[in-house]
Design a protein around this motif. Structure first.
Motif, PDB file in Angstrom:
ATOM      1  N   VAL A 202      21.226  21.188  -0.451  1.00  0.00           N
ATOM      2  CA  VAL A 202      21.195  22.062  -1.651  1.00  0.00           C
ATOM      3  C   VAL A 202      20.841  23.477  -1.422  1.00  0.00           C
ATOM      4  O   VAL A 202      19.730  23.626  -0.760  1.00  0.00           O
ATOM      5  CB  VAL A 202      20.202  21.508  -2.851  1.00  0.00           C
ATOM      6  CG1 VAL A 202      20.189  22.462  -4.052  1.00  0.00           C
ATOM      7  CG2 VAL A 202      20.614  20.185  -3.014  1.00  0.00           C
ATOM      8  N   ASN A 203      21.262  24.473  -2.162  1.00  0.00           N
ATOM      9  CA  ASN A 203      21.140  25.992  -1.974  1.00  0.00           C
ATOM     10  C   ASN A 203      20.267  26.151  -3.379  1.00  0.00           C
ATOM     11  O   ASN A 203      20.574  26.498  -4.146  1.00  0.00           O
ATOM     12  CB  ASN A 203      22.008  26.706  -1.887  1.00  0.00           C
ATOM     13  CG  ASN A 203      21.968  28.346  -1.701  1.00  0.00           C
ATOM     14  OD1 ASN A 203      21.144  28.918  -2.404  1.00  0.00           O
ATOM     15  ND2 ASN A 203      22.031  28.624  -0.393  1.00  0.00           N
ATOM     16  N   TRP A 204      18.747  26.311  -3.056  1.00  0.00           N
ATOM     17  CA  TRP A 204      17.974  26.413  -4.256  1.00  0.00           C
ATOM     18  C   TRP A 204      17.976  27.691  -4.874  1.00  0.00           C
ATOM     19  O   TRP A 204      17.895  27.919  -6.157  1.00  0.00           O
ATOM     20  CB  TRP A 204      16.774  25.816  -3.880  1.00  0.00           C
ATOM     21  CG  TRP A 204      16.523  24.319  -3.514  1.00  0.00           C
ATOM     22  CD1 TRP A 204      16.620  23.905  -2.085  1.00  0.00           C
ATOM     23  CD2 TRP A 204      16.567  23.371  -4.468  1.00  0.00           C
ATOM     24  NE1 TRP A 204      16.477  22.569  -2.280  1.00  0.00           N
ATOM     25  CE2 TRP A 204      16.473  22.191  -3.620  1.00  0.00           C
ATOM     26  CE3 TRP A 204      16.726  23.350  -5.968  1.00  0.00           C
ATOM     27  CZ2 TRP A 204      16.531  20.840  -4.456  1.00  0.00           C
ATOM     28  CZ3 TRP A 204      16.891  22.060  -6.469  1.00  0.00           C
ATOM     29  CH2 TRP A 204      16.776  20.901  -5.810  1.00  0.00           C
ATOM     30  N   LEU A 205      18.231  28.682  -4.125  1.00  0.00           N
ATOM     31  CA  LEU A 205      18.445  30.216  -4.585  1.00  0.00           C
ATOM     32  C   LEU A 205      19.502  30.118  -5.632  1.00  0.00           C
ATOM     33  O   LEU A 205      19.635  30.512  -6.686  1.00  0.00           O
ATOM     34  CB  LEU A 205      18.877  31.080  -3.619  1.00  0.00           C
ATOM     35  CG  LEU A 205      19.017  32.599  -4.045  1.00  0.00           C
ATOM     36  CD1 LEU A 205      17.719  32.891  -4.877  1.00  0.00           C
ATOM     37  CD2 LEU A 205      19.310  33.347  -2.799  1.00  0.00           C
ATOM     38  N   GLY A 206      20.806  29.594  -5.218  1.00  0.00           N
ATOM     39  CA  GLY A 206      21.986  29.463  -6.043  1.00  0.00           C
ATOM     40  C   GLY A 206      21.446  28.595  -7.565  1.00  0.00           C
ATOM     41  O   GLY A 206      22.024  28.843  -8.338  1.00  0.00           O
ATOM     42  N   VAL A 207      20.677  27.546  -7.219  1.00  0.00           N
ATOM     43  CA  VAL A 207      20.370  26.846  -8.497  1.00  0.00           C
ATOM     44  C   VAL A 207      19.473  27.618  -9.322  1.00  0.00           C
ATOM     45  O   VAL A 207      19.798  27.762 -10.725  1.00  0.00           O
ATOM     46  CB  VAL A 207      19.457  25.406  -7.866  1.00  0.00           C
ATOM     47  CG1 VAL A 207      19.057  24.720  -9.016  1.00  0.00           C
ATOM     48  CG2 VAL A 207      20.437  24.599  -7.401  1.00  0.00           C
ATOM     49  N   ALA A 208      18.666  28.491  -8.753  1.00  0.00           N
ATOM     50  CA  ALA A 208      17.834  29.127  -9.594  1.00  0.00           C
ATOM     51  C   ALA A 208      18.587  30.276 -10.384  1.00  0.00           C
ATOM     52  O   ALA A 208      17.970  30.696 -11.574  1.00  0.00           O
ATOM     53  CB  ALA A 208      16.684  30.010  -8.543  1.00  0.00           C
ATOM     54  N   VAL A 209      19.584  30.815  -9.974  1.00  0.00           N
ATOM     55  CA  VAL A 209      20.245  31.838 -10.449  1.00  0.00           C
ATOM     56  C   VAL A 209      21.340  31.034 -11.501  1.00  0.00           C
ATOM     57  O   VAL A 209      21.307  31.562 -12.875  1.00  0.00           O
ATOM     58  CB  VAL A 209      21.176  32.505  -9.481  1.00  0.00           C
ATOM     59  CG1 VAL A 209      22.309  33.590 -10.444  1.00  0.00           C
ATOM     60  CG2 VAL A 209      20.613  33.472  -8.712  1.00  0.00           C
ATOM     61  N   LEU A 210      21.888  29.938 -11.356  1.00  0.00           N
ATOM     62  CA  LEU A 210      22.796  29.368 -12.193  1.00  0.00           C
ATOM     63  C   LEU A 210      22.068  28.735 -13.482  1.00  0.00           C
ATOM     64  O   LEU A 210      22.689  28.696 -14.446  1.00  0.00           O
ATOM     65  CB  LEU A 210      23.696  28.428 -11.450  1.00  0.00           C
ATOM     66  CG  LEU A 210      24.881  29.015 -10.762  1.00  0.00           C
ATOM     67  CD1 LEU A 210      25.654  27.787  -9.916  1.00  0.00           C
ATOM     68  CD2 LEU A 210      25.716  29.481 -12.024  1.00  0.00           C
ATOM     69  N   ALA A 211      21.121  27.864 -13.016  1.00  0.00           N
ATOM     70  CA  ALA A 211      20.365  26.875 -14.052  1.00  0.00           C
ATOM     71  C   ALA A 211      20.099  27.880 -15.377  1.00  0.00           C
ATOM     72  O   ALA A 211      20.467  27.192 -16.420  1.00  0.00           O
ATOM     73  CB  ALA A 211      19.347  26.238 -13.532  1.00  0.00           C
ATOM     74  N   PRO A 212      19.318  28.873 -15.411  1.00  0.00           N
ATOM     75  CA  PRO A 212      19.082  29.343 -16.755  1.00  0.00           C
ATOM     76  C   PRO A 212      20.298  29.797 -17.463  1.00  0.00           C
ATOM     77  O   PRO A 212      20.232  29.795 -18.806  1.00  0.00           O
ATOM     78  CB  PRO A 212      18.118  30.622 -16.315  1.00  0.00           C
ATOM     79  CG  PRO A 212      17.837  30.338 -15.025  1.00  0.00           C
ATOM     80  CD  PRO A 212      18.757  29.493 -14.471  1.00  0.00           C
ATOM     81  N   ALA A 213      21.263  30.135 -16.665  1.00  0.00           N
ATOM     82  CA  ALA A 213      22.355  30.565 -17.421  1.00  0.00           C
ATOM     83  C   ALA A 213      22.965  29.573 -18.213  1.00  0.00           C
ATOM     84  O   ALA A 213      23.573  29.536 -19.358  1.00  0.00           O
ATOM     85  CB  ALA A 213      23.351  31.455 -16.636  1.00  0.00           C
TER      86      ALA A 213
END
Length: 251
Positions: A202-213
């Motif tokens: 998993v790329n957790w930076l990508g998760v951190a950006v996408l999830a709130p949106a």
């Protein structure tokens, strides 16, 4: 990750959250966005599965007014949803993906057509009202398990498949069926977060950006689904499902 990539992912997450809430298939927006910003396909797939989960949860919150009277079945649906999702994640992590991915477009298109011709199909298989309560119960849970198996493996258009299947075996307004779909989708999402979070790249930076949106988009989409006329909501799901299936087929 530069500013342009962040903006792209935020926009994709907002759109995907709303689409997942209304019809399902938001991953067809977020997955290409993750690939575009430079993630390898497998990493993009599992990152996407985790990132859209909060949006599923906010969809449940947004559609909570359509859940009263369905609490018991919504709760019991989580059992086949968990079992199916676990089976799907095991398939993804342990078997070649090529064969299954080859039939995914046809599954998505078939689900959209199933919803489009729901009334005619009911004439063939029987209207839900003609079934005994026990048979209705089993039909709903079997459909949920099948959808969850698909969602655990390849989550794109999961909502389309769940709505189509549940609308065939449950006699209710589409907005209330969509609320049940949101519960099942959130359950599948929780399983994929746990399994992929431990065993996948998993790329957790990508998760951190996408999830709130996806959270914001999911809540707004669920609220919109409640007020859309029945035929409009059905038409949107059918058209989006067909478009998603054709996109996957061409890709």
């Amino acid at each position: 990750m530069d500013v342009t990539s962040v903006v792209l992912l935020l926009t994709a997450g907002l759109a995907a959250g709303a689409i997942n809430s209304l019809a399902g298939g938001g991953s067809l927006v977020t997955y290409p966005a993750l690939v575009t910003v430079g993630l390898p396909p497998v990493t993009a797939n599992v990152t996407n599965s985790i990132a859209v989960f909060p949006g599923y949860v906010s969809s449940v919150v947004g559609s909570r007014r359509d859940l009263p009277g369905q609490g018991r079945i919504a709760l019991t649906m989580t059992v086949p949803a968990v079992i199916g999702a676990i089976g799907g994640t095991i398939l993804l992590l342990s078997t070649p993906a090529a064969a299954f991915e080859a039939i995914v477009p046809f599954l998505v298109i078939g689900a959209a057509l199933l919803l489009a011709f729901q009334q005619r199909l009911r004439a063939l298989v029987g209207h839900p009202q003609s079934r005994s309560p026990r048979r209705q119960w089993w039909s709903v849970h079997i459909m949920t398990g099948i959808g969850a198996l698909y969602g655990g493996y390849f989550g794109a258009a999961l909502g389309v498949m769940l709505v189509a299947g549940l609308a065939l075996v449950r006699d209710d307004r589409l907005a209330r069926i969509s609320a049940l779909k949101n519960v099942a989708s959130a359950t599948v999402g929780a399983v994929t977060v746990l399994v992929y979070g431990i065993f996948a790249p998993v790329n957790w930076l990508g998760v951190a950006v996408l999830a709130p949106a996806t959270v914001v988009g999911g809540y707004l989409g669920a609220r919109l689904a409640r007020w859309l006329p029945q035929n409009v909501l059905r038409g949107f799901i059918v058209v989006y499902g067909l478009a998603a299936g054709v996109y996957l087929l061409l890709k």
